[in-house]
Design a protein around this motif. Structure first.
Motif, PDB file in Angstrom:
ATOM      1  N   SER A 171       0.817  -1.219   0.000  1.00 35.81           N
ATOM      2  CA  SER A 171       0.000   0.000   0.000  1.00 35.81           C
ATOM      3  C   SER A 171       0.848   1.266   0.000  1.00 35.81           C
ATOM      4  O   SER A 171       0.311   2.368   0.097  1.00 35.81           O
ATOM      5  CB  SER A 171      -0.931   0.007   1.224  1.00 35.81           C
ATOM      6  OG  SER A 171      -0.156  -0.011   2.424  1.00 35.81           O
ATOM      7  N   PRO A 173       2.644   4.546  -1.059  1.00 30.89           N
ATOM      8  CA  PRO A 173       2.452   5.465  -2.184  1.00 30.89           C
ATOM      9  C   PRO A 173       3.512   5.320  -3.275  1.00 30.89           C
ATOM     10  O   PRO A 173       3.269   5.692  -4.427  1.00 30.89           O
ATOM     11  CB  PRO A 173       2.524   6.844  -1.513  1.00 30.89           C
ATOM     12  CG  PRO A 173       2.105   6.605  -0.102  1.00 30.89           C
ATOM     13  CD  PRO A 173       2.654   5.249   0.239  1.00 30.89           C
ATOM     14  N   ASN A 175       4.330   2.609  -4.655  1.00 30.78           N
ATOM     15  CA  ASN A 175       3.746   1.693  -5.637  1.00 30.78           C
ATOM     16  C   ASN A 175       2.763   2.421  -6.549  1.00 30.78           C
ATOM     17  O   ASN A 175       2.719   2.193  -7.764  1.00 30.78           O
ATOM     18  CB  ASN A 175       3.051   0.528  -4.934  1.00 30.78           C
ATOM     19  CG  ASN A 175       4.022  -0.330  -4.144  1.00 30.78           C
ATOM     20  OD1 ASN A 175       5.159  -0.531  -4.552  1.00 30.78           O
ATOM     21  ND2 ASN A 175       3.575  -0.823  -3.000  1.00 30.78           N
ATOM     22  N   THR A 176       1.968   3.315  -5.950  1.00 28.05           N
ATOM     23  CA  THR A 176       1.032   4.102  -6.750  1.00 28.05           C
ATOM     24  C   THR A 176       1.787   5.051  -7.676  1.00 28.05           C
ATOM     25  O   THR A 176       1.401   5.265  -8.835  1.00 28.05           O
ATOM     26  CB  THR A 176       0.101   4.901  -5.820  1.00 28.05           C
ATOM     27  OG1 THR A 176      -0.524   4.000  -4.904  1.00 28.05           O
ATOM     28  CG2 THR A 176      -0.965   5.644  -6.607  1.00 28.05           C
ATOM     29  N   ALA A 179       3.122   2.941 -10.515  1.00 28.42           N
ATOM     30  CA  ALA A 179       2.034   2.530 -11.408  1.00 28.42           C
ATOM     31  C   ALA A 179       1.599   3.681 -12.307  1.00 28.42           C
ATOM     32  O   ALA A 179       1.332   3.500 -13.505  1.00 28.42           O
ATOM     33  CB  ALA A 179       0.854   2.018 -10.584  1.00 28.42           C
ATOM     34  N   GLY A 180       1.526   4.889 -11.750  1.00 26.88           N
ATOM     35  CA  GLY A 180       1.171   6.051 -12.553  1.00 26.88           C
ATOM     36  C   GLY A 180       2.212   6.340 -13.619  1.00 26.88           C
ATOM     37  O   GLY A 180       1.884   6.680 -14.764  1.00 26.88           O
ATOM     38  N   THR A 401      -5.412  12.461  -4.303  1.00 20.27           N
ATOM     39  CA  THR A 401      -6.460  11.521  -4.692  1.00 20.27           C
ATOM     40  C   THR A 401      -6.664  11.507  -6.208  1.00 20.27           C
ATOM     41  O   THR A 401      -7.155  10.517  -6.755  1.00 20.27           O
ATOM     42  CB  THR A 401      -7.786  11.894  -4.007  1.00 20.27           C
ATOM     43  OG1 THR A 401      -8.108  13.258  -4.314  1.00 20.27           O
ATOM     44  CG2 THR A 401      -7.686  11.738  -2.503  1.00 20.27           C
ATOM     45  N   TRP A 403      -4.240  11.599  -8.490  1.00 20.08           N
ATOM     46  CA  TRP A 403      -2.900  11.379  -9.024  1.00 20.08           C
ATOM     47  C   TRP A 403      -2.906  11.032 -10.517  1.00 20.08           C
ATOM     48  O   TRP A 403      -2.194  11.648 -11.316  1.00 20.08           O
ATOM     49  CB  TRP A 403      -2.203  10.289  -8.214  1.00 20.08           C
ATOM     50  CG  TRP A 403      -0.926   9.762  -8.804  1.00 20.08           C
ATOM     51  CD1 TRP A 403      -0.668   8.476  -9.163  1.00 20.08           C
ATOM     52  CD2 TRP A 403       0.282  10.496  -9.074  1.00 20.08           C
ATOM     53  NE1 TRP A 403       0.613   8.353  -9.652  1.00 20.08           N
ATOM     54  CE2 TRP A 403       1.214   9.585  -9.618  1.00 20.08           C
ATOM     55  CE3 TRP A 403       0.656  11.826  -8.951  1.00 20.08           C
ATOM     56  CZ2 TRP A 403       2.496   9.946 -10.015  1.00 20.08           C
ATOM     57  CZ3 TRP A 403       1.938  12.207  -9.347  1.00 20.08           C
ATOM     58  CH2 TRP A 403       2.834  11.281  -9.862  1.00 20.08           C
ATOM     59  N   LEU A 404      -3.716  10.072 -10.917  1.00 20.67           N
ATOM     60  CA  LEU A 404      -3.738   9.683 -12.323  1.00 20.67           C
ATOM     61  C   LEU A 404      -4.302  10.799 -13.209  1.00 20.67           C
ATOM     62  O   LEU A 404      -3.863  10.985 -14.344  1.00 20.67           O
ATOM     63  CB  LEU A 404      -4.529   8.393 -12.520  1.00 20.67           C
ATOM     64  CG  LEU A 404      -3.857   7.117 -12.005  1.00 20.67           C
ATOM     65  CD1 LEU A 404      -4.763   5.904 -12.239  1.00 20.67           C
ATOM     66  CD2 LEU A 404      -2.504   6.901 -12.674  1.00 20.67           C
TER      67      LEU A 404
END
Length: 422
Positions: A171, A173, A175-176, A179-180, A401, A403-404
């Motif tokens: 979890s 950030p 990783n997020t 991924a983005g 929130t 981000w993408l």
């Protein structure tokens, strides 16, 4: 006898007519055509008798690139009312070699005169020039001046992420973030890693989770020719308990970063940078040191959080301070009022990617897009961007929130496509 006299008279008359051109002579010169009537002299432009006033309609963009063109609009009033049609306005560029205007003496229609400004193709970046408009009446002369700046051709927007978060667990950030970066490979992202609060000593140990996260982030596959994602290490230049850190301490932190995170750092983020000139030599010393390491491969991002003295941005006797300056760090509402003009025209001497903004408290996706649109204007000339909905206190503790959507907006701006919907 009477008939013979008549015949002689007719013969004499025929001969006389032939001598006056009644016959055809191939060797004769035809009479010249009549000269055309002279063109009417145009009526001179009217010169109003009442007091005259002139003012530029300020351009929406007074920051241009070499070879660019822009419209000039001048309002002219006579005694407070729109000037009569045909009132002449004279336009002058200073210095004259900077640009041309056409026409140089436009006339008014409905109280407005219009012309086209064309910037010279070889004009150096950071050049500044003025355009003056003047109009004359029988009682006075009125003038107005507008200033233009010339900047380098802008580069694509990049994203600068304060990645001040843990690398532990699925979890994280990080990783997020990665991924983005995978979803938007054409957007260059620079992550500011902060595993040790900006101070590293010989006793500091590597943060294995962050090292793994940094490595995965940098390894995101990019299209051929596109720049890779980058990681810079967060470096404190001041301590809450002791004030400014010594140059020796800062250099030690940089050395320890390189020791603990070999091969995954592309540069350093100097937080707490001053905006006035009192610590200029301090930051010049650090910058020179960083550039002496490993063949000068490391970049330096400085964070004064506002527009610093020009000496921070412009090399001083060959000594720099930073490759990128964060010229705004603060909330989204206040960012809308930020303007580098007229106090900081040095921003136009540098690439847009030499300036960054870090904006927090942009509550919605629409607020984020508004902030990015402002950063991308020629007037702001800011090419490294970050916006989050997190608020003051811990604005960089996680990703926003949206981000993408942020990455999608940057990608759309760069590709000149319609922005993604919020």
């Amino acid at each position: 006898m009477h008939n013979k006299h008549r015949i002689a008279t007719l013969l004499a008359l025929t001969a006389a007519l032939a001598g006056c051109g009644g016959g055809t002579d191939k060797n004769s010169t035809p009479a010249p055509a009549p000269a055309p009537a002279p063109a009417p002299t145009p009526a001179p432009a009217p010169v109003p008798s009442a007091p005259i006033g002139v003012n530029f309609v300020l351009p929406s963009n007074n920051v241009l690139e070499a070879s660019a063109s822009d419209g000039l609009v001048v309002n002219v009033a006579v005694n407070g009312s729109p000037a009569p049609n045909g009132t002449s306005v004279t336009l002058e560029v200073n210095p004259a070699a900077a640009a041309t205007v056409a026409p140089v003496a436009p006339t008014t229609v409905g109280g407005v005169a219009r012309a086209t400004l064309s910037v010279g193709s070889s004009l150096p970046t950071s050049a500044t020039f003025q355009v003056k408009a003047s109009a004359v009446s029988q009682s006075n002369t009125a003038t107005d001046t507008v200033t233009y700046y010339v900047r380098p051709t802008p580069k694509d927007l990049q994203v600068l992420v304060p990645a001040y978060f843990s690398g532990t667990g699925t979890s994280s950030p990080w990783n997020t973030l990665t991924a983005g970066a995978t979803s938007y490979p054409k957007v260059q992202i620079t992550a500011i890693a902060n595993p040790h609060s900006g101070i590293l000593t010989p006793n500091t140990e590597v943060n294995a989770d962050v090292l793994t996260a940094m490595t995965a982030f940098r390894a995101v596959t990019k299209p051929a020719g596109d720049p890779s994602n980058r990681v810079v290490g967060y470096v404190a230049t001041a301590s809450g308990s002791s004030g400014a850190l010594s140059v020796t301490d800062v250099k030690a932190t940089i050395d320890n970063y390189i020791r603990l995170y070999p091969g995954v750092l592309d540069g350093f983020f100097l937080d707490g940078m001053s905006a006035d000139s009192t610590r200029l030599a301090y930051f010049q010393d650090i910058y020179t040191y960083v550039k002496s390491l490993d063949g000068g491969k490391y970049s330096v991002i400085g964070n004064p959080g506002t527009y610093p003295a020009a000496a921070y941005a412009i090399a001083n006797s060959g000594t720099g301070v930073a490759d990128v300056l964060v010229t705004y760090a603060g909330n989204a509402a206040a960012y809308q009022a930020i303007d580098p003009q007229p106090a900081n025209p040095w921003v136009y001497a540098k690439d847009n990617t030499a300036q960054a903004m870090l904006v927090h408290t942009a509550s919605t996706c629409t607020d984020m897009q508004t902030a990015l649109a402002k950063a991308n204007t020629p007037r702001m000339n800011t090419g490294m961007v970050y916006v989050t909905n997190l608020t003051i206190g811990t604005p960089w503790s996680a990703l926003p929130t949206y981000w993408l959507q942020l990455l999608g907006t940057v990608d759309a701006i760069n590709q000149r496509r319609t922005l993604p919907s919020c």
